[in-house]
Write a protein that holds these residues in place. Sequence first.
Motif, PDB file in Angstrom:
ATOM      1  N   LEU A   1       3.078 -41.256 -35.636  1.00 26.08           N
ATOM      2  CA  LEU A   1       3.067 -40.181 -34.439  1.00 26.08           C
ATOM      3  C   LEU A   1       4.478 -39.966 -33.921  1.00 26.08           C
ATOM      4  CD1 LEU A   1      -0.007 -41.960 -32.733  1.00 26.08           C
ATOM      5  CD2 LEU A   1       0.112 -39.470 -33.591  1.00 26.08           C
ATOM      6  N   SER A   2       5.329 -40.919 -33.968  1.00 25.95           N
ATOM      7  CA  SER A   2       6.615 -40.796 -33.294  1.00 25.95           C
ATOM      8  C   SER A   2       7.575 -39.472 -34.202  1.00 25.95           C
ATOM      9  CB  SER A   2       7.415 -41.920 -33.113  1.00 25.95           C
ATOM     10  OG  SER A   2       8.393 -42.255 -34.182  1.00 25.95           O
TER      11      SER A   2
ATOM     12  N   SER B   1      -5.609 -32.794 -33.504  1.00 28.97           N
ATOM     13  CA  SER B   1      -4.749 -33.626 -32.765  1.00 28.97           C
ATOM     14  C   SER B   1      -3.683 -34.130 -33.402  1.00 28.97           C
ATOM     15  CB  SER B   1      -5.645 -34.773 -31.949  1.00 28.97           C
ATOM     16  OG  SER B   1      -5.993 -35.538 -33.191  1.00 28.97           O
ATOM     17  N   LEU B   2      -2.643 -34.670 -32.762  1.00 29.78           N
ATOM     18  CA  LEU B   2      -1.604 -35.211 -33.463  1.00 29.78           C
ATOM     19  C   LEU B   2      -1.893 -36.293 -34.142  1.00 29.78           C
ATOM     20  CD1 LEU B   2       1.515 -34.609 -33.472  1.00 29.78           C
ATOM     21  CD2 LEU B   2       1.983 -36.224 -31.404  1.00 29.78           C
ATOM     22  N   ASN B   3      -2.944 -37.036 -33.508  1.00 27.38           N
ATOM     23  CA  ASN B   3      -3.402 -38.230 -34.408  1.00 27.38           C
ATOM     24  C   ASN B   3      -4.029 -37.819 -35.766  1.00 27.38           C
ATOM     25  OD1 ASN B   3      -2.551 -40.187 -32.465  1.00 27.38           O
ATOM     26  ND2 ASN B   3      -4.710 -40.047 -31.414  1.00 27.38           N
TER      27      ASN B   3
ATOM     28  N   SER C   1      -1.378 -36.905 -38.196  1.00 28.66           N
ATOM     29  CA  SER C   1      -0.808 -38.181 -38.507  1.00 28.66           C
ATOM     30  C   SER C   1      -1.142 -38.912 -39.866  1.00 28.66           C
ATOM     31  CB  SER C   1      -0.288 -38.966 -37.201  1.00 28.66           C
ATOM     32  OG  SER C   1       0.216 -40.061 -37.566  1.00 28.66           O
TER      33      SER C   1
ATOM     34  N   ASP D   1       2.850 -27.076 -33.147  1.00 27.72           N
ATOM     35  CA  ASP D   1       1.813 -27.364 -31.830  1.00 27.72           C
ATOM     36  C   ASP D   1       0.842 -26.091 -31.888  1.00 27.72           C
ATOM     37  OD1 ASP D   1       3.941 -25.833 -30.932  1.00 27.72           O
ATOM     38  OD2 ASP D   1       3.807 -26.309 -28.764  1.00 27.72           O
TER      39      ASP D   1
ATOM     40  N   LYS E   1       7.304 -32.005 -33.638  1.00 29.14           N
ATOM     41  CA  LYS E   1       6.480 -30.989 -32.828  1.00 29.14           C
ATOM     42  C   LYS E   1       7.171 -30.542 -31.534  1.00 29.14           C
ATOM     43  CE  LYS E   1       2.727 -31.388 -29.756  1.00 29.14           C
ATOM     44  NZ  LYS E   1       1.879 -32.125 -29.206  1.00 29.14           N
ATOM     45  N   THR E   2       8.251 -31.379 -31.071  1.00 27.91           N
ATOM     46  CA  THR E   2       9.112 -30.842 -29.935  1.00 27.91           C
ATOM     47  C   THR E   2      10.303 -30.241 -30.223  1.00 27.91           C
ATOM     48  OG1 THR E   2      10.119 -33.087 -29.689  1.00 27.91           O
ATOM     49  CG2 THR E   2       8.128 -32.711 -28.411  1.00 27.91           C
TER      50      THR E   2
ATOM     51  N   SER F   1       5.895 -36.193 -33.516  1.00 30.46           N
ATOM     52  CA  SER F   1       6.136 -35.679 -32.205  1.00 30.46           C
ATOM     53  C   SER F   1       7.595 -35.093 -32.050  1.00 30.46           C
ATOM     54  CB  SER F   1       6.034 -36.927 -31.269  1.00 30.46           C
ATOM     55  OG  SER F   1       6.308 -36.793 -29.923  1.00 30.46           O
TER      56      SER F   1
END
Length: 70
Positions: A29-30, A17-19, A22, A8, A36-37, A33
Amino acid sequence: MPIIVNLDVMMAKRKMSLNELSESVDLTLSNLSILKTGKAKAIRFSTLEAICKALNCQPGDILEYVVDEK
């Protein structure tokens, strides 16, 4: 876990952006994500390479080792 994922931070530095990431690395995206987390248990070198190429960075910019003092 002593491995910290700073994806991040690098995305913010590159204003991506994440999009966008991706689409650039051809991951869902999942899955991005989860990475990223910091919930991912592993990452393929090919995925890490694609992310580094898209963000113009080194693996050490994304992954950080922190000593667990337990």
